[in-house]
Design a protein around this motif. Structure first.
Motif, mmCIF file in Angstrom:
data_model
loop_
_atom_site.group_PDB
_atom_site.id
_atom_site.type_symbol
_atom_site.label_atom_id
_atom_site.label_comp_id
_atom_site.label_asym_id
_atom_site.label_seq_id
_atom_site.Cartn_x
_atom_site.Cartn_y
_atom_site.Cartn_z
ATOM 1 N N UNK A 137 0.852 -1.182 0.000
ATOM 2 C CA UNK A 137 0.000 0.000 0.000
ATOM 3 C C UNK A 137 0.893 1.240 0.000
ATOM 4 N N UNK A 138 0.804 2.033 -1.058
ATOM 5 C CA UNK A 138 1.614 3.240 -1.204
ATOM 6 C C UNK A 138 0.758 4.446 -0.842
ATOM 7 N N UNK A 139 1.331 5.365 -0.096
ATOM 8 C CA UNK A 139 0.620 6.567 0.334
ATOM 9 C C UNK A 139 0.963 7.748 -0.574
ATOM 10 N N UNK A 140 -0.056 8.531 -0.880
ATOM 11 C CA UNK A 140 0.138 9.791 -1.571
ATOM 12 C C UNK A 140 -0.236 10.934 -0.645
ATOM 13 N N UNK A 141 0.693 11.851 -0.388
ATOM 14 C CA UNK A 141 0.473 12.894 0.608
ATOM 15 C C UNK A 141 0.429 14.257 -0.059
ATOM 16 N N UNK A 142 -0.259 15.187 0.614
ATOM 17 C CA UNK A 142 -0.343 16.553 0.112
ATOM 18 C C UNK A 142 0.694 17.435 0.796
ATOM 19 N N UNK A 143 0.638 18.722 0.516
ATOM 20 C CA UNK A 143 1.625 19.668 1.039
ATOM 21 C C UNK A 143 1.572 19.752 2.567
ATOM 22 N N UNK A 144 0.398 19.653 3.132
ATOM 23 C CA UNK A 144 0.274 19.796 4.575
ATOM 24 C C UNK A 144 0.903 18.673 5.370
ATOM 25 N N UNK A 145 1.084 17.499 4.762
ATOM 26 C CA UNK A 145 1.614 16.360 5.500
ATOM 27 C C UNK A 145 3.068 16.553 5.905
ATOM 28 N N UNK A 146 3.792 17.351 5.159
ATOM 29 C CA UNK A 146 5.229 17.504 5.416
ATOM 30 C C UNK A 146 5.525 18.504 6.524
ATOM 31 N N UNK A 147 4.544 18.793 7.361
ATOM 32 C CA UNK A 147 4.695 19.839 8.371
ATOM 33 C C UNK A 147 5.909 19.618 9.281
ATOM 34 N N UNK A 148 6.069 18.418 9.799
ATOM 35 C CA UNK A 148 7.170 18.222 10.753
ATOM 36 C C UNK A 148 7.763 16.825 10.691
ATOM 37 N N UNK A 149 7.583 16.117 9.573
ATOM 38 C CA UNK A 149 8.153 14.787 9.436
ATOM 39 C C UNK A 149 9.605 14.916 8.991
ATOM 40 N N UNK A 150 10.517 14.305 9.732
ATOM 41 C CA UNK A 150 11.936 14.412 9.429
ATOM 42 C C UNK A 150 12.516 13.123 8.867
ATOM 43 N N UNK A 151 13.797 13.168 8.487
ATOM 44 C CA UNK A 151 14.465 12.042 7.853
ATOM 45 C C UNK A 151 15.747 11.710 8.604
ATOM 46 N N UNK A 152 16.091 10.423 8.576
ATOM 47 C CA UNK A 152 17.379 10.014 9.130
ATOM 48 C C UNK A 152 18.429 9.831 8.037
ATOM 49 N N UNK A 153 18.003 9.780 6.784
ATOM 50 C CA UNK A 153 18.933 9.715 5.657
ATOM 51 C C UNK A 153 18.229 10.266 4.428
ATOM 52 N N UNK A 154 18.966 11.023 3.610
ATOM 53 C CA UNK A 154 18.411 11.586 2.379
ATOM 54 C C UNK A 154 19.399 11.378 1.246
ATOM 55 N N UNK A 155 18.917 11.547 0.024
ATOM 56 C CA UNK A 155 19.792 11.460 -1.137
ATOM 57 C C UNK A 155 20.718 12.677 -1.196
ATOM 58 N N UNK A 156 21.793 12.553 -1.950
ATOM 59 C CA UNK A 156 22.742 13.656 -2.075
ATOM 60 C C UNK A 156 22.080 14.852 -2.768
ATOM 61 N N UNK A 157 22.466 16.027 -2.327
ATOM 62 C CA UNK A 157 21.957 17.236 -2.952
ATOM 63 C C UNK A 157 20.804 17.883 -2.222
ATOM 64 N N UNK A 158 20.330 17.264 -1.144
ATOM 65 C CA UNK A 158 19.234 17.831 -0.364
ATOM 66 C C UNK A 158 19.779 18.307 0.983
ATOM 67 N N UNK A 159 19.696 19.618 1.181
ATOM 68 C CA UNK A 159 20.276 20.185 2.389
ATOM 69 C C UNK A 159 19.341 20.244 3.569
ATOM 70 N N UNK A 160 18.043 20.023 3.357
ATOM 71 C CA UNK A 160 17.084 20.114 4.449
ATOM 72 C C UNK A 160 15.902 19.199 4.172
ATOM 73 N N UNK A 161 15.117 18.950 5.219
ATOM 74 C CA UNK A 161 13.904 18.140 5.059
ATOM 75 C C UNK A 161 12.917 18.826 4.123
ATOM 76 N N UNK A 162 12.865 20.157 4.186
ATOM 77 C CA UNK A 162 11.945 20.905 3.325
ATOM 78 C C UNK A 162 12.243 20.643 1.844
ATOM 79 N N UNK A 163 13.526 20.577 1.484
ATOM 80 C CA UNK A 163 13.893 20.336 0.098
ATOM 81 C C UNK A 163 13.478 18.935 -0.355
ATOM 82 N N UNK A 164 13.563 17.972 0.560
ATOM 83 C CA UNK A 164 13.147 16.609 0.219
ATOM 84 C C UNK A 164 11.652 16.564 -0.057
#
Length: 311
Positions: A137-164
Motif C-alpha cells: 500500500x503506497x501513500x500519496x500525501x499533500x503539502x500539509x503532510x510535510x509539516x514536521x516529518x523528518x528524515x534520518x537519511x536523504x539522497x545527495x543534494x538535499x540540504x534540508x527536510x523541506x527540500x526533500x
C-alpha cells in the motif's frame, strides 16, 4: 555474591573485631552466620535466586522507561498532528481544509493545519535487482503532510527536510520508512519479520542514499508504471507514516483517476482540546463516516507493537 559467601569467615572476623566490644553482640553475630557459613552452596544459591528476581524486575522497569522515553514525544511521533481521522471510501472529502472552515462546530483557530493522505495498492520492486514486484500500500500525501516529518537519511543534494518534501511534490520521487530500509545492525532477538518489499544496496543509517535507488511502481488495474526515486528514509519515530510515500499527483498518474484522501491529520491550536475537537469533527462529518483518534491516546499501543515487530 559468591565472593561474599565463600569469604564469610573473613567477613565474620572483621565484623566481630569491629563490634565485638559491644556487650552481648558477638554471640548474636556468631549464631546468625553459623548456618549460612556451614551451608555455603545452599546459601549462595538462595541469594543468587533472590538477586535474579530483583534483576528481572529492574530490567523490566528499565525497558518500560526506555520505551516511554523513546516514544514520549507525541508531536514528533505523530508528525505534529494531534488528531488522526479516517473517512469512508464511499464518501471521501477531497478538500478537508476547506470543509473544516465551513464546518459549523469548529471554532476559528481551533484547527490550524490539515493534512490528507491517499492510499493505493501497487506492485513495487527495486530497479536493477531482478526481484519480483510485491504488493504494498503506497501513500500519496499533500503539502500539509510535510509539516514536521523528518528524515534520518536523504539522497545527495538535499540540504534540508523541506527540500526533500518539495522534490517529492514536484517530481517522481518517494520516501521510505525506517522499517522498510535495511538495517546494518539488525536485531536477532525473536523471529525476523520480512519487509513486504526487499531493498538492498544501502542502509537506513547511511549518511546519504545512493543516486540509483529507484522503485518501480505499477498499478495492476491500469497497467501504468512509474520509476520513483527514493530520496529519503523517514525517522524511526514517524510511526504514523506509511512504508512508501509519494505525492498524490504520482499516485493519481498511476491510477489514471483521482485518488481522494481517506486519512486526515489535524494540527490544533494551543487552547484546543484534542478529545473534544475529535468528537466535533465526527459530528460535523458524520455523512462521510469520519472516525477520529487522538494520537496521544493511541501512540502507546501502536509504538509498543511496532517496537516488538522490530525486535
Amino acid at each position: 555474591m559468591w565472593l561474599v559467601v565463600f569469604n564469610a569467615d573473613a567477613i565474620l572476623w572483621l565484623v566481630v573485631t569491629l563490634f565485638g566490644r559491644i556487650r552481648g553482640l558477638p554471640p548474636v553475630l556468631k549464631t546468625a552466620v553459623k548456618f549460612p557459613t556451614q551451608n555455603l552452596f545452599r546459601t549462595g544459591m538462595t541469594l543468587a535466586m533472590f538477586m535474579l528476581v530483583v534483576f528481572t524486575l529492574t530490567a523490566m522497569n528499565f525497558v518500560q522507561i526506555a520505551m516511554g522515553a523513546a516514544f514520549g514525544n507525541t508531536q514528533e511521533i505523530s508528525s505534529g498532528y494531534e488528531i488522526q481521522a479516517n473517512a469512508s471510501y464511499a464518501a471521501p472529502i477531497p478538500d478537508m481544509a476547506a470543509a473544516v472552515e465551513d464546518a459549523g462546530g469548529i471554532r476559528k483557530g481551533e484547527v490550524t493545519a490539515v493534512a490528507g493522505v491517499s492510499n493505493l495498492p501497487l506492485e513495487v520492486s527495486q530497479e536493477g535487482t531482478g526481484r519480483k514486484p510485491r504488493s504494498i500500500l503506497v501513500e500519496g500525501v499533500d503539502r500539509g503532510y510535510s509539516k514536521s516529518v523528518g528524515f534520518q537519511a536523504t539522497a545527495r543534494g538535499y540540504g534540508s527536510d523541506r527540500e526533500v518534501w518539495e522534490a517529492l511534490r514536484t517530481g517522481d520521487a518517494a520516501i521510505i520508512s525506517a522499517d522498510l530500509a535495511p538495517a546494518r545492525n539488525a536485531s536477532t532477538f525473536g523471529p525476523a519479520v520480512k519487509p513486504p518489499v526487499k531493498l538492498s544496496g544501502f542502509y537506513a543509517d547511511d549518511e546519504s542514499l545512493p543516486d540509483d535507488l529507484y522503485l518501480r511502481a505499477e498499478d495492476s488495474d491500469t497497467g501504468e508504471t512509474r520509476e520513483l526515486r527514493a530520496i529519503g528514509v523517514l525517522e524511526s519515530s514517524a510511526s504514523f507514516a506509511g512504508q512508501i510515500v509519494t505525492s498524490q499527483e504520482a499516485l493519481e498518474g498511476l491510477a489514471g483517476r483521482a485518488v481522494p484522501p481517506q486519512t486526515y491529520y489535524f494540527d490544533l491550536g494551543n487552547d484546543a482540546n484534542a478529545a473534544a475537537t475529535a468528537k466535533t469533527l465526527e459530528k460535523d462529518f458524520a455523512e462521510s463516516g469520519l472516525q477520529t483518534q487522538v494520537t496521544a491516546q493511541v501512540r502507546g499501543l501502536e509504538d509498543s507493537l511496532r517496537l516488538a515487530r522490530r525486535s
